[in-house]
Design a protein around this motif. Structure first.
Motif, short mmCIF file in Angstrom:
data_model
loop_
_atom_site.label_atom_id
_atom_site.label_comp_id
_atom_site.label_asym_id
_atom_site.label_seq_id
_atom_site.Cartn_x
_atom_site.Cartn_y
_atom_site.Cartn_z
N ALA A 238 0.88 -1.18 0.00
CA ALA A 238 0.00 0.00 0.00
C ALA A 238 0.91 1.22 0.00
CB ALA A 238 -0.89 0.00 1.23
N LEU A 239 0.74 2.08 -1.01
CA LEU A 239 1.63 3.22 -1.18
C LEU A 239 0.82 4.50 -1.22
CD1 LEU A 239 3.43 1.45 -4.11
CD2 LEU A 239 4.54 1.91 -1.94
N ARG A 240 1.27 5.51 -0.49
CA ARG A 240 0.55 6.78 -0.49
C ARG A 240 1.30 7.79 -1.37
NH1 ARG A 240 -0.32 8.12 4.95
NH2 ARG A 240 -2.48 7.49 4.89
N PHE A 244 -3.21 12.83 -6.60
CA PHE A 244 -3.66 11.84 -7.58
C PHE A 244 -2.71 11.84 -8.77
CE2 PHE A 244 -6.16 9.99 -10.96
CZ PHE A 244 -6.89 8.99 -10.32
N ALA A 245 -2.29 13.05 -9.19
CA ALA A 245 -1.45 13.16 -10.39
C ALA A 245 -0.10 12.48 -10.19
CB ALA A 245 -1.25 14.64 -10.75
N ALA A 246 0.48 12.59 -8.98
CA ALA A 246 1.79 11.96 -8.75
C ALA A 246 1.69 10.45 -8.90
CB ALA A 246 2.30 12.34 -7.35
N GLY A 247 0.66 9.87 -8.30
CA GLY A 247 0.48 8.42 -8.40
C GLY A 247 0.15 8.01 -9.83
N PHE A 248 -0.60 8.87 -10.52
CA PHE A 248 -0.95 8.55 -11.91
C PHE A 248 0.33 8.43 -12.75
CE2 PHE A 248 -1.97 9.64 -16.28
CZ PHE A 248 -3.00 8.75 -16.53
N ASP A 249 1.24 9.37 -12.56
CA ASP A 249 2.51 9.31 -13.31
C ASP A 249 3.26 8.02 -12.98
OD1 ASP A 249 2.03 11.72 -14.53
OD2 ASP A 249 3.14 12.90 -13.05
N ALA A 250 3.22 7.63 -11.70
CA ALA A 250 3.93 6.40 -11.30
C ALA A 250 3.33 5.17 -11.98
CB ALA A 250 3.87 6.24 -9.78
N ILE A 278 -4.05 6.60 -2.58
CA ILE A 278 -3.40 5.34 -2.17
C ILE A 278 -3.38 4.37 -3.35
CG2 ILE A 278 -3.51 3.37 -0.60
CD1 ILE A 278 -3.51 5.41 1.34
N LEU A 279 -2.26 3.72 -3.53
CA LEU A 279 -2.14 2.68 -4.55
C LEU A 279 -1.93 1.34 -3.86
CD1 LEU A 279 -1.70 1.69 -7.51
CD2 LEU A 279 0.73 2.24 -7.22
N PHE A 280 -2.88 0.41 -4.06
CA PHE A 280 -2.68 -0.96 -3.62
C PHE A 280 -2.08 -1.71 -4.80
CE2 PHE A 280 -6.06 0.55 -0.81
CZ PHE A 280 -5.52 0.20 0.43
N ARG A 303 10.28 6.95 -7.31
CA ARG A 303 10.73 8.13 -8.07
C ARG A 303 9.66 9.22 -8.15
NH1 ARG A 303 15.16 6.89 -11.64
NH2 ARG A 303 15.72 4.72 -11.29
N ARG A 304 8.39 8.81 -7.98
CA ARG A 304 7.29 9.79 -8.00
C ARG A 304 6.85 10.17 -6.59
NH1 ARG A 304 6.80 12.02 -13.17
NH2 ARG A 304 7.09 10.35 -14.69
N GLY A 305 7.66 9.80 -5.60
CA GLY A 305 7.41 10.29 -4.24
C GLY A 305 6.46 9.46 -3.40
N SER A 306 6.37 8.14 -3.67
CA SER A 306 5.45 7.32 -2.86
C SER A 306 5.99 7.10 -1.45
CB SER A 306 5.25 5.96 -3.52
OG SER A 306 6.46 5.23 -3.50
#
Ligand SMILES: Cc1cc2nc3c(=O)[nH]c(=O)nc-3n(C[C@H](O)[C@H](O)[C@H](O)COP(=O)(O)OP(=O)(O)OC[C@H]3O[C@@H](n4cnc5c(N)ncnc54)[C@H](O)[C@@H]3O)c2cc1C
Length: 466
Positions: A238-240, A244-250, A278-280, A303-306
């Motif tokens: 589980a990654l925070r 939303f945009a930062a996780g989308f790029d990841a 959050i990304l599961f 690299r995208r700050g998770s």
């Protein structure tokens, strides 16, 4: 719901009893009420496009393909609608009865007919519930690749007919992707069988008439599925992300790198659209391959700050992924009433080019705010192109209109971006008004095919926009 309407059709019911036996024909009011509808809830129905389910004349439970053929031929002869029914967990009203007819519950046809472990295939009857098939496969060291929330309820035939998507979709694709071949009873009673091979080049693959066909082109009776080895290793995370945009790029980065997660569920943590997400994420299979993918994916996220959350968070998510469906199964008629007390909620699950997702999300949030509709959350499932959004509005029918109009405006934007208005739950009656825009002239082709195969229009009429 309109009432019991089987007077005048006593002869039809009697003939069904002769064909299938008395126990295989249900006519009690409680059964007719249950089978008139699926899991589409009141609050998701736009008052301008009312959906009025009616009691079917009866429900029948055929035991084999020959009995399905007999039911189809009778429905043709007496010209009554015939609605195939699996787990009844569809969210679009695709299994609803819109005119009094016969509902065919396939769940007596629930056998796993053959497991070929060397070929990694399983031949199963269409009424088998996924969880049961999965349990039987485990005995041979195999498992299903389709793992929706509704694993304990949905059937093989229903999931093929909606081309559903599940948790493992990022690795194995949709239910339709796992169909090698199938058997179906056509709308006039003949049987169609398609070759059960991983690929053929011997003409049009007719299985695609039934994958996503919502029972409009026939009743699926048997399916040969690709199945998969029970994984030797699994890792869950589980990654925070701060936005939303930062996780989308990841997730775009890890997808581009070729990672194929078995768990890819990304979404807003709160109702603040500018808040964290959050990304599961999970990987499974051969330990070396899974570890390599995990390494590449975590690196992309880092690299995208998770920020990695406690392992228990991801494990809990995975353990509980089917619990909503168990709640639905325990009290399925309650779901239909959702919204009747004035708290309306609707959601969209759309497919977009990845390059459009963030723009669409921004526009959707602005549009909802401008219309006084509450943004609940948004997310991605199994890949960066499959985007969902949940909206809510409280009040009477006026609120339901405003919510429905907002959803319609969003779906218009989806079409403007070259997307599709639904990626896994099908069309049913809920999305039927959008099919002209979705398919353009191709809808005429689908309608011609439907007329050609089903001249009496008996097979699940009013669904798919046909
Ligand atoms: C809480 C909840 C969570 C859900 N989560 C997911 C999810 O994770 N992924 C997902 O994809 N969906 C999900 N859904 C929706 C639903 O579970 C799927 O659409 C599922 O594929 C429906 O299967 P079913 O057997 O219940 O089909 P039904 O609802 O009975 O029928 C669906 C359609 O298929 C037709 N049909 C059924 N059997 C046959 C057959 N043998 N031959 C021809 N046509 C047939 C019906 O006429 C109808 O048009 C969810 C629903 C709920 C209520």
């Amino acid at each position: 719901m309109a009432g019991h309407a089987n007077h005048g059709h006593a002869g039809t019911i009697g003939r069904l009893v002769d064909l299938l036996g008395r126990d295989a024909v249900l006519t009690g009011a409680a059964d007719l009420d249950l089978y008139a509808w699926d899991a589409l809830s009141h609050s998701r129905i736009h008052p301008a496009h009312p959906i009025v389910p009616v009691h079917p004349l009866c429900v029948c439970t055929p035991a084999d393909t020959a009995e399905v053929q007999a039911v189809v031929r009778l429905a043709n002869e007496v010209r009554v609608p015939l609605v195939p029914y699996g787990g009844g967990s569809g969210l679009m009203g695709a299994a609803a009865s819109l005119a009094p007819g016969i509902v065919a519950d396939l769940r007596r046809m629930n056998a796993v007919l053959e497991i070929d472990a060397d070929s990694r295939t399983a031949r199963v009857q269409a009424g088998a519930v996924l969880e049961t098939v999965d349990a039987e496969l485990h005995g041979s060291g195999l498992m299903l690749g389709h793992d929706p929330w509704t694993l304990p309820v949905a059937t093989v035939g229903g999931t093929v007919s909606t081309d559903g998507l599940g948790y493992r979709g990022g690795k194995y694709g949709s239910m339709g992707n796992q169909v090698l071949g199938l058997e179906a009873v056509l709308p006039q009673g003949d049987v169609c069988r398609t070759p059960a091979v991983s690929k053929h080049s011997t003409g049009v693959d007719l299985k695609h008439l039934f994958i996503g066909g919502e029972g409009c082109f026939g009743i699926v009776t048997e399916v040969t599925l690709r199945v998969f080895p029970v994984p030797e290793a699994r890792s869950l995370h589980a990654l925070r992300f701060d936005s939303f945009a930062a996780g989308f790029d990841a997730v775009c980065d890890l997808t581009r790198a070729g990672c194929r997660p078995i768990l890819f569920d990304y979404g807003d943590e709160t109702e603040d659209p500018d808040g964290p997400s959050i990304l599961f994420l999970g990987f499974e299979g051969n330990p070396d391959l899974a570890a390599a993918e995990e390494h590449v994916a975590l690196d992309a996220c880092g690299r995208r700050g998770s920020h990695e959350l406690a392992a228990e968070r991801a494990e809990h998510f995975w353990r509980e992924r089917h619990s909503a469906a168990r709640r639905f199964a325990a009290n399925r008629t309650e779901r239909r009433k959702r919204g009747q007390a004035g708290a309306h909620q609707d959601w969209v699950h759309v497919a977009l080019p990845a390059s459009r997702v963030l723009t669409f999300r921004r526009e959707a949030i602005a549009l909802a705010a401008a219309r006084g509709v509450r943004f609940r959350d948004s997310g991605l499932w199994t890949g960066p192109e499959l985007f969902s959004l949940r909206l809510a509005k409280e009040g009477g029918d006026r609120a339901r209109v405003e919510l429905g109009d907002t959803v319609a405006a969003l779906l218009d934007r989806v079409h403007a971006y070259g997307g599709s208005v639904e990626y896994c739950h099908g069309v049913g009656v809920k999305l039927a008004p959008f099919m002209v825009r979705e398919h353009g002239q191709s809808l005429d082709l689908m309608r011609s095919l439907k007329r050609c195969m089903d001249p009496n229009g008996i097979m699940n009429p009013g669904k798919l926009g046909l």
